[in-house]
Design a protein around this motif. Structure first.
Motif, PDB file in Angstrom:
ATOM      1  N   GLU A   1       0.817  -1.207   0.000  1.00  0.00           N
ATOM      2  CA  GLU A   1       0.000   0.000   0.000  1.00  0.00           C
ATOM      3  C   GLU A   1       0.861   1.271   0.000  1.00  0.00           C
ATOM      4  O   GLU A   1       0.687   2.143  -0.871  1.00  0.00           O
ATOM      5  CB  GLU A   1      -0.966  -0.052   1.213  1.00  0.00           C
ATOM      6  CG  GLU A   1      -1.996   1.046   1.273  1.00  0.00           C
ATOM      7  CD  GLU A   1      -2.765   1.218  -0.038  1.00  0.00           C
ATOM      8  OE1 GLU A   1      -3.119   0.188  -0.651  1.00  0.00           O
ATOM      9  OE2 GLU A   1      -2.971   2.392  -0.443  1.00  0.00           O
ATOM     10  N   PRO A   2       1.843   1.384   0.936  1.00  0.00           N
ATOM     11  CA  PRO A   2       2.667   2.609   0.927  1.00  0.00           C
ATOM     12  C   PRO A   2       3.428   2.803  -0.386  1.00  0.00           C
ATOM     13  O   PRO A   2       3.546   3.941  -0.876  1.00  0.00           O
ATOM     14  CB  PRO A   2       3.662   2.392   2.080  1.00  0.00           C
ATOM     15  CG  PRO A   2       3.150   1.260   2.879  1.00  0.00           C
ATOM     16  CD  PRO A   2       2.176   0.499   2.069  1.00  0.00           C
TER      17      PRO A   2
ATOM     18  N   ASN B   1       2.547   1.673  -3.426  1.00  0.00           N
ATOM     19  CA  ASN B   1       1.567   2.055  -4.448  1.00  0.00           C
ATOM     20  C   ASN B   1       1.180   3.524  -4.295  1.00  0.00           C
ATOM     21  O   ASN B   1       1.093   4.266  -5.281  1.00  0.00           O
ATOM     22  CB  ASN B   1       0.335   1.141  -4.312  1.00  0.00           C
ATOM     23  CG  ASN B   1      -0.585   1.281  -5.493  1.00  0.00           C
ATOM     24  OD1 ASN B   1      -0.113   1.531  -6.614  1.00  0.00           O
ATOM     25  ND2 ASN B   1      -1.882   1.166  -5.278  1.00  0.00           N
ATOM     26  N   THR B   2       1.007   3.961  -3.063  1.00  0.00           N
ATOM     27  CA  THR B   2       0.643   5.357  -2.805  1.00  0.00           C
ATOM     28  C   THR B   2       1.752   6.291  -3.288  1.00  0.00           C
ATOM     29  O   THR B   2       1.476   7.317  -3.923  1.00  0.00           O
ATOM     30  CB  THR B   2       0.394   5.573  -1.292  1.00  0.00           C
ATOM     31  OG1 THR B   2      -0.518   4.582  -0.862  1.00  0.00           O
ATOM     32  CG2 THR B   2      -0.149   6.938  -0.982  1.00  0.00           C
TER      33      THR B   2
ATOM     34  N   LYS C   1       1.723   6.399  -7.094  1.00  0.00           N
ATOM     35  CA  LYS C   1       0.561   7.160  -7.591  1.00  0.00           C
ATOM     36  C   LYS C   1       0.758   8.661  -7.368  1.00  0.00           C
ATOM     37  O   LYS C   1       0.447   9.478  -8.232  1.00  0.00           O
ATOM     38  CB  LYS C   1      -0.725   6.691  -6.891  1.00  0.00           C
ATOM     39  CG  LYS C   1      -1.123   5.273  -7.254  1.00  0.00           C
ATOM     40  CD  LYS C   1      -1.953   5.263  -8.546  1.00  0.00           C
ATOM     41  CE  LYS C   1      -1.783   4.007  -9.388  1.00  0.00           C
ATOM     42  NZ  LYS C   1      -2.219   2.766  -8.782  1.00  0.00           N
ATOM     43  N   ALA C   2       1.317   8.995  -6.199  1.00  0.00           N
ATOM     44  CA  ALA C   2       1.540  10.415  -5.884  1.00  0.00           C
ATOM     45  C   ALA C   2       2.530  11.016  -6.870  1.00  0.00           C
ATOM     46  O   ALA C   2       2.345  12.141  -7.350  1.00  0.00           O
ATOM     47  CB  ALA C   2       2.060  10.566  -4.456  1.00  0.00           C
TER      48      ALA C   2
END
Ligand code: ADP
Length: 399
Positions: A96-97, A99-100, A103-104
């Motif tokens: 999750e971190p 991927n975030t 994406k950011a």
């Protein structure tokens, strides 16, 4: 304009265009060679740094990994890759971190730099440092992302080991300090009993002991006195380790004056001359500890001097770091032989020739500890018969 003239001009223009073309060609050739050279250098750097390179086509979803990249992720050659496959290879907590962050970065917030753990097909865990950058079309839509990865597992292991050792060291230091403090405290009481009974014996049976008896009693009394000194020095030593306090601006002139006040009796008794050329600086420190530092060094300078003590206290900017001060305390004492110069800063270490002079061998160890708490250093320069110069460094106080 007549025909032949026109023809000459055309052919000249053609010639010029030809020359320009040849020059442009030569330039292109040179640029291509330079590009190839820099590509080769880059390749060499990437290979020797063991960096994996990846390229993600956001439109088709295809992920292209260099061989090294596949090695880093434990993915066999030939297997087609997609972003989802990459995410699946990460430790569940890191998906999750990561991927975030990706994406950011794609949302236009710049590059991403993350650390995550990748799980190889054999179940082993590998720490990876990753960097990536997004590229966009004219409509500012992300079209690809490119980046590099580095296996940092070894460094992580070494860091963890170092941290473990540092924690163990801290714990064992704290245990030792506690032990020294408790032992010193507990020793005080029986020692007090010995001293008082020695006094009682001396008073109650005055004149009844023979010469030997008197001598024995004297020995016990002076041994008890030495032990009392040893215990109080040990306590002081263990206390310094416990308290690396907040450092504040301190005027070294005030520190020196307080140390001299505390040494007043011995200064008078030995008629010691304490001199300084100019005002001392303002430093960052713990005032109480600094007073102790000056007191120990000046006290030693007086104690070990066999003639009239002359002690000089001066300071200058540290030669290798102008934000720090180097204080020098020099004396006209007997000097210290080279083989003792490093050892005397260790606890209980004394120069053999000085056994007759009172002392516990703790004073300079206390000085070194105080400087450790201040992020400073202490050293001595000395020649036998020429006196000693103790140097220590302290951070200057911000102006
Ligand atoms: P102590 O003074 O209790 O002996 P220190 O740790 O203060 O213990 O000093 C360790 C040893 O270093 C001393 O015993 C002495 O031999 C030597 N020393 C320290 N300062 C001086 C000095 N200014 N001149 C000569 N010798 C010194």
């Amino acid at each position: 304009m007549d025909e032949p003239d026109q023809q000459t001009r055309n052919s000249d223009a053609l010639e010029i265009a030809n020359v320009q073309l040849r020059m442009a060609n030569a330039q292109l050739h040179q640029s291509r060679e330079e590009l190839q050279l820099s590509e080769e250098s880059l390749q060499l750097a990437v290979e020797s740094a063991k960096i994996g390179i990846w390229h993600w086509d956001i439109v088709t979803g295809e992920l292209v990994w260099s061989d090294r990249c596949r090695e880093i992720f434990g993915v066999p050659k030939g297997e087609t890759l997609r972003y989802e496959r990459f995410l699946a290879a990460l430790h569940p907590d890191d998906r999750e971190p990561t991927n975030t962050a990706v994406k950011a970065a794609l949302d236009g917030r710049g590059d991403f730099a993350v650390e995550y753990r990748s799980i190889w097909p054999d179940g082993s865990l590998h720490w990876i440092e990753a960097l990536g950058r997004g590229f966009y079309n004219e409509k500012h839509e992300p079209v690809r992302m490119q980046g590099a990865v580095l296996d940092v597992s070894e460094r992580k292991r070494a860091d963890a080991e170092l941290k473990k050792y540092a924690e163990e060291l801290e714990r064992s230091n704290a245990d030792l300090a506690r032990f020294a403090s408790v032992a010193a405290h507990d020793l005080k009481e029986p020692l007090r009993v010995i001293s008082s009974y020695c006094e009682l014996l001396g008073a109650r049976f005055a004149g009844q002991f023979d010469e030997k008896g008197e001598r024995y009693l004297k020995h016990i009394t002076s041994a008890a006195k030495r032990m009392r000194q040893l215990i109080s020095d040990l306590l002081e030593f263990s206390r310094i380790g416990a308290g690396a306090k907040d450092l504040a601006p301190v005027e070294l002139d005030d520190v020196l004056n307080e140390a001299l006040d505390n040494l007043d009796t011995v200064i008078r008794k030995r008629r010691a001359d304490i001199v300084g050329t100019e005002a001392l600086p303002k430093v960052l420190g713990d005032r109480g500890q600094l007073v102790q530092l000056f007191q120990n060094l000046i006290g030693n300078a007086i104690k070990f001097c066999k003639t009239s003590p002359r002690v000089e206290v001066t300071a200058r900017r540290a030669p290798n770091d102008p934000r720090r001060w180097e204080v020098r305390i020099s004396d006209n004492g007997p000097g210290i032989e080279p083989e003792y110069q490093a050892r005397i800063f260790e606890i209980f270490q004394r120069v053999d020739a000085d056994r007759g002079i009172e002392g516990t061998g703790i004073g300079l160890a206390v000085c070194r500890r105080i400087l450790e708490c201040h992020g400073g250093e202490i050293r001595v320069e000395s020649e036998v018969g020429e006196g000693s110069r103790f140097f220590f460094t302290l951070a200057g106080a911000p102006i």
